[in-house]
Scaffold this active site. Structure first.
Site, mmCIF file in Angstrom:
data_model
loop_
_atom_site.group_PDB
_atom_site.id
_atom_site.type_symbol
_atom_site.label_atom_id
_atom_site.label_comp_id
_atom_site.label_asym_id
_atom_site.label_seq_id
_atom_site.Cartn_x
_atom_site.Cartn_y
_atom_site.Cartn_z
ATOM 1 N N LYS A 72 0.883 -1.177 0.000
ATOM 2 C CA LYS A 72 0.000 0.000 0.000
ATOM 3 C C LYS A 72 0.917 1.222 0.000
ATOM 4 O O LYS A 72 1.467 1.607 1.026
ATOM 5 C CB LYS A 72 -0.860 -0.037 1.277
ATOM 6 C CG LYS A 72 -2.207 0.630 1.166
ATOM 7 C CD LYS A 72 -2.162 2.117 0.903
ATOM 8 C CE LYS A 72 -1.785 2.940 2.113
ATOM 9 N NZ LYS A 72 -1.508 4.346 1.774
ATOM 10 N N GLU A 108 10.337 1.489 10.314
ATOM 11 C CA GLU A 108 11.333 2.555 10.118
ATOM 12 C C GLU A 108 10.571 3.864 10.254
ATOM 13 O O GLU A 108 9.764 4.209 9.390
ATOM 14 C CB GLU A 108 12.002 2.393 8.757
ATOM 15 C CG GLU A 108 12.810 1.096 8.698
ATOM 16 C CD GLU A 108 13.487 0.811 7.359
ATOM 17 O OE1 GLU A 108 13.192 1.486 6.368
ATOM 18 O OE2 GLU A 108 14.317 -0.114 7.329
ATOM 19 N N CYS A 113 14.245 11.202 6.042
ATOM 20 C CA CYS A 113 14.173 10.847 7.462
ATOM 21 C C CYS A 113 15.511 11.027 8.162
ATOM 22 O O CYS A 113 15.577 11.232 9.362
ATOM 23 C CB CYS A 113 13.697 9.413 7.619
ATOM 24 S SG CYS A 113 14.732 8.252 6.712
ATOM 25 N N GLU A 116 9.695 16.418 14.840
ATOM 26 C CA GLU A 116 10.195 16.259 13.475
ATOM 27 C C GLU A 116 9.452 17.236 12.558
ATOM 28 O O GLU A 116 8.226 17.204 12.482
ATOM 29 C CB GLU A 116 9.943 14.815 13.005
ATOM 30 C CG GLU A 116 10.503 14.550 11.628
ATOM 31 C CD GLU A 116 10.208 13.130 11.119
ATOM 32 O OE1 GLU A 116 9.086 12.639 11.329
ATOM 33 O OE2 GLU A 116 11.099 12.529 10.498
HETATM 34 P P1 NAD Z 1 2.738 8.494 7.291
HETATM 35 O O1 NAD Z 1 2.941 7.722 8.537
HETATM 36 O O2 NAD Z 1 1.775 9.607 7.302
HETATM 37 O O3 NAD Z 1 2.285 7.552 6.086
HETATM 38 C C1 NAD Z 1 3.052 6.438 5.700
HETATM 39 C C2 NAD Z 1 2.134 5.390 5.109
HETATM 40 O O4 NAD Z 1 1.257 4.905 6.127
HETATM 41 C C3 NAD Z 1 1.254 5.889 3.983
HETATM 42 O O5 NAD Z 1 1.167 4.891 2.987
HETATM 43 C C4 NAD Z 1 -0.087 6.083 4.674
HETATM 44 O O6 NAD Z 1 -1.195 5.993 3.811
HETATM 45 C C5 NAD Z 1 -0.075 4.943 5.661
HETATM 46 N N1 NAD Z 1 -0.957 5.123 6.812
HETATM 47 C C6 NAD Z 1 -1.328 6.275 7.424
HETATM 48 N N2 NAD Z 1 -2.153 6.012 8.458
HETATM 49 C C7 NAD Z 1 -2.317 4.662 8.510
HETATM 50 C C8 NAD Z 1 -3.060 3.785 9.343
HETATM 51 N N3 NAD Z 1 -3.796 4.239 10.353
HETATM 52 N N4 NAD Z 1 -2.978 2.465 9.110
HETATM 53 C C9 NAD Z 1 -2.211 1.970 8.109
HETATM 54 N N5 NAD Z 1 -1.508 2.767 7.265
HETATM 55 C C10 NAD Z 1 -1.548 4.099 7.464
HETATM 56 O O7 NAD Z 1 4.202 8.983 6.867
HETATM 57 P P2 NAD Z 1 4.578 9.933 5.643
HETATM 58 O O8 NAD Z 1 4.107 11.300 5.976
HETATM 59 O O9 NAD Z 1 4.160 9.279 4.382
HETATM 60 O O10 NAD Z 1 6.171 9.869 5.680
HETATM 61 C C11 NAD Z 1 6.958 10.722 6.431
HETATM 62 C C12 NAD Z 1 7.422 10.041 7.700
HETATM 63 O O11 NAD Z 1 8.154 8.857 7.369
HETATM 64 C C13 NAD Z 1 8.383 10.872 8.513
HETATM 65 O O12 NAD Z 1 8.077 10.744 9.870
HETATM 66 C C14 NAD Z 1 9.738 10.250 8.213
HETATM 67 O O13 NAD Z 1 10.733 10.454 9.199
HETATM 68 C C15 NAD Z 1 9.371 8.817 8.107
HETATM 69 N N6 NAD Z 1 10.397 8.083 7.366
HETATM 70 C C16 NAD Z 1 11.213 7.227 8.046
HETATM 71 C C17 NAD Z 1 12.220 6.541 7.364
HETATM 72 C C18 NAD Z 1 13.138 5.586 8.066
HETATM 73 O O14 NAD Z 1 13.872 4.869 7.384
HETATM 74 N N7 NAD Z 1 13.144 5.535 9.383
HETATM 75 C C19 NAD Z 1 12.373 6.744 5.988
HETATM 76 C C20 NAD Z 1 11.522 7.631 5.346
HETATM 77 C C21 NAD Z 1 10.522 8.293 6.040
#
Ligand code: NAD
Length: 482
Positions: free
Chosen positions: A173, A248, A282, A386
């Protein structure tokens, strides 16, 4: 208008509900595609296709053949590299040069890496008096991948490749903000792998496809990259099925510069670690700590580098070094952090506002100037949370102990960078920093065989090299009495 469908059991299909949403280019505000919005029905269909595919030819395929197919996927991405780069840039606001030089090559390299590495990982044997133990690896089963928008191709393939290399099947997804390269990946893989092995359901997270995937009883493991709060929600949803989890999550990474550092090198790399992909990485070092004797020189040097080197502009223009934020909603969030820093009395050395003087066709875009601030106290919101945008704060420190205490004063523990010429300082800091990945005198230098992941609220588990294999497979011990 381009239509983005799901890939379920080898077929590109629309949603049962008929619901669709817009895919917007954040640099222009234009709708660039209509996306089929998946929900429980599509997740159910994709999971049952993935479950059935485990029992099909994929489940019994010899290792060499499986790995050869994954190398073909890598080549398939390379063959369409420019199309992938254009899609990633239009979807995310990422500068096209970054998409061409980092996102797409790494997306392909993830497949070559795991197609090679797993062939050479042995299992263990233990001889007893009169008995022999040996272990066998088996795929975990059906893997749910939930991926973010910031490096869509790089981060999704980082999970798809090891999941498939370990013999699993996948339901992915992707982020609703960036569905494009997930579609292209699906097209490439669908020409190479048997139907049902790799499935993509487009859609939202909460109360939608993401939630349906995380709570699905027939999914064996969830690997997720995204925000810490989302990780907590997914963990709750996955608890009922006791699913194996790999997370992650977010970061608020320290970048610590000692007075003996090679200043020019530290400044050049800090420019990247602060503003690469508009700070939407990130691992960006958003909290910069500089030892007092070089504090003023460092701040002036960074601002000078921003002015000389950062060109905010059309992401599709190869000369732009900073593009647009991913969405208007995220832009507003980043701007609210800038306002809170201002209210907390921060000094803006540069930026702190919407980028100006952009061409007319970007008038609806969401561009923020690279922002360097000083004078933020440790408890200010912009210093604690963040931001995930082009905003860094610089704080002075005096001693190694103080730098370590400041760096570790956070609930996150993803990455950290240390700049020093002193070997003792480098080792002591690396040992003391609470972060899953520590760079000394560099940043974002990645060997895909190494463990990658976060401590504290930045993640659960490690992926990369053999660590990915640990997550994506089950290890069973066989004890034979002789
Ligand atoms: P997000 O958590 O908003 O969304 C990520 C994914 O989760 C999307 O596909 C979203 O549709 C899905 N999602 C959202 N709510 C959900 C739920 N209740 N149940 C299941 N799936 C759900 O994150 P984002 O805004 O897309 O990405 C940015 C974040 O990702 C930042 O916090 C960043 O630090 C983190 N990030 C971490 C790494 C790492 O390697 N640690 C790498 C890249 C990004």
């Amino acid at each position: 208008m381009k239509e983005i469908k799901h890939l379920i059991n080898g077929e590109f299909v629309g949603s049962a509900s008929g619901k669709m949403f817009d895919d917007i280019n954040p640099a222009t505000g234009q709708v660039i595609a209509r996306v089929h919005e998946g929900g429980k029905a599509e997740i159910d269909a994709a999971v049952s296709a993935a479950r059935a595919a485990l029992k099909g030819p994929w489940g019994t395929m010899p290792l060499d053949q499986r790995m050869a197919l994954l190398r073909q996927v890598a080549e398939g991405i390379q063959a369409r590299a420019e199309e992938f780069a254009q899609a990633e840039s239009a979807d995310n606001g990422m500068p096209i040069t970054l998409a061409r030089t980092a996102a797409v090559p790494r997306g392909s390299a993830n497949f070559t890496q795991f197609a090679e590495h797993f062939k050479y990982v042995a299992t263990e044997t233990w001889e007893m008096d009169g008995a022999l133990n040996y272990s066998l690896r088996r795929p975990l089963g059906v893997i749910g991948i939930i991926s973010p928008w910031n490096f869509p191709l790089l981060l999704s393939t980082w999970k798809i490749a090891p999941a498939l290399a370990s013999g699993n099947t996948v339901v992915m997804k992707p982020s609703e903000e960036t569905p494009m390269t997930a579609l292209l990946t699906a097209e490439v893989i669908n020409e190479i792998l048997p139907p049902g092995v790799f499935n993509v359901v487009q859609g939202y997270g909460a109360d939608s496809a993401g939630a349906a995937l995380s709570e699905h009883p027939d999914v064996d493991g969830i690997t997720f990259t995204g925000e810490t709060t989302t990780g907590k929600t997914i963990m709750r949803a996955a608890a009922d099925g006791l699913k194996k989890l790999s997370f992650e999550l977010g970061g608020k990474n320290p970048n610590i510069v000692f007075a003996d550092a090679d200043l020019e090198e530290a400044l050049t790399t800090t420019l990247r670690s602060s503003f690469a992909n508009q700070g939407e990485v990130c691992l960006c070092g958003s909290r910069i700590y500089v030892q007092r004797p070089i504090f003023d020189e460092f701040v002036a040097g960074l601002v000078a580098k921003v002015k000389a080197n950062v060109k905010v502009g059309d992401p599709s223009d190869p000369s732009s070094t900073m593009g647009s934020l991913v969405s208007r909603e995220h832009f507003q969030r980043v701007m609210s952090f800038i306002e809170s820093a201002r209210a907390d009395g921060a000094t803006f050395k540069c930026g702190g506002k919407v980028a100006e003087d952009l061409p007319d066709h970007l008038a609806e875009g969401v561009f923020i100037e690279p922002t360097v601030i000083t004078g933020l106290g440790p408890d200010c919101k912009a210093q604690r949370q963040e931001i995930f945008g082009p905003v860094v704060s610089i704080t002075p420190f005096d001693t190694e102990e103080e730098a370590l205490a400041l760096a570790n004063d956070t609930r996150y523990g993803l990455g950290a960078t240390v700049w020093t010429q002193n070997l003792g300082t480098a080792h002591r800091m690396s040992a003391g920093l609470e972060a899953g990945i520590i760079w000394v005198n560099t940043w974002f230098l990645r060997d895909l065989r190494t463990p990658f992941g976060g401590m504290k609220n930045s993640g659960i588990g490690r992926e990369g090299g053999v660590h990915s294999l640990e997550f994506y497979s089950e290890l069973k011990n066989i004890c034979i009495k002789l």
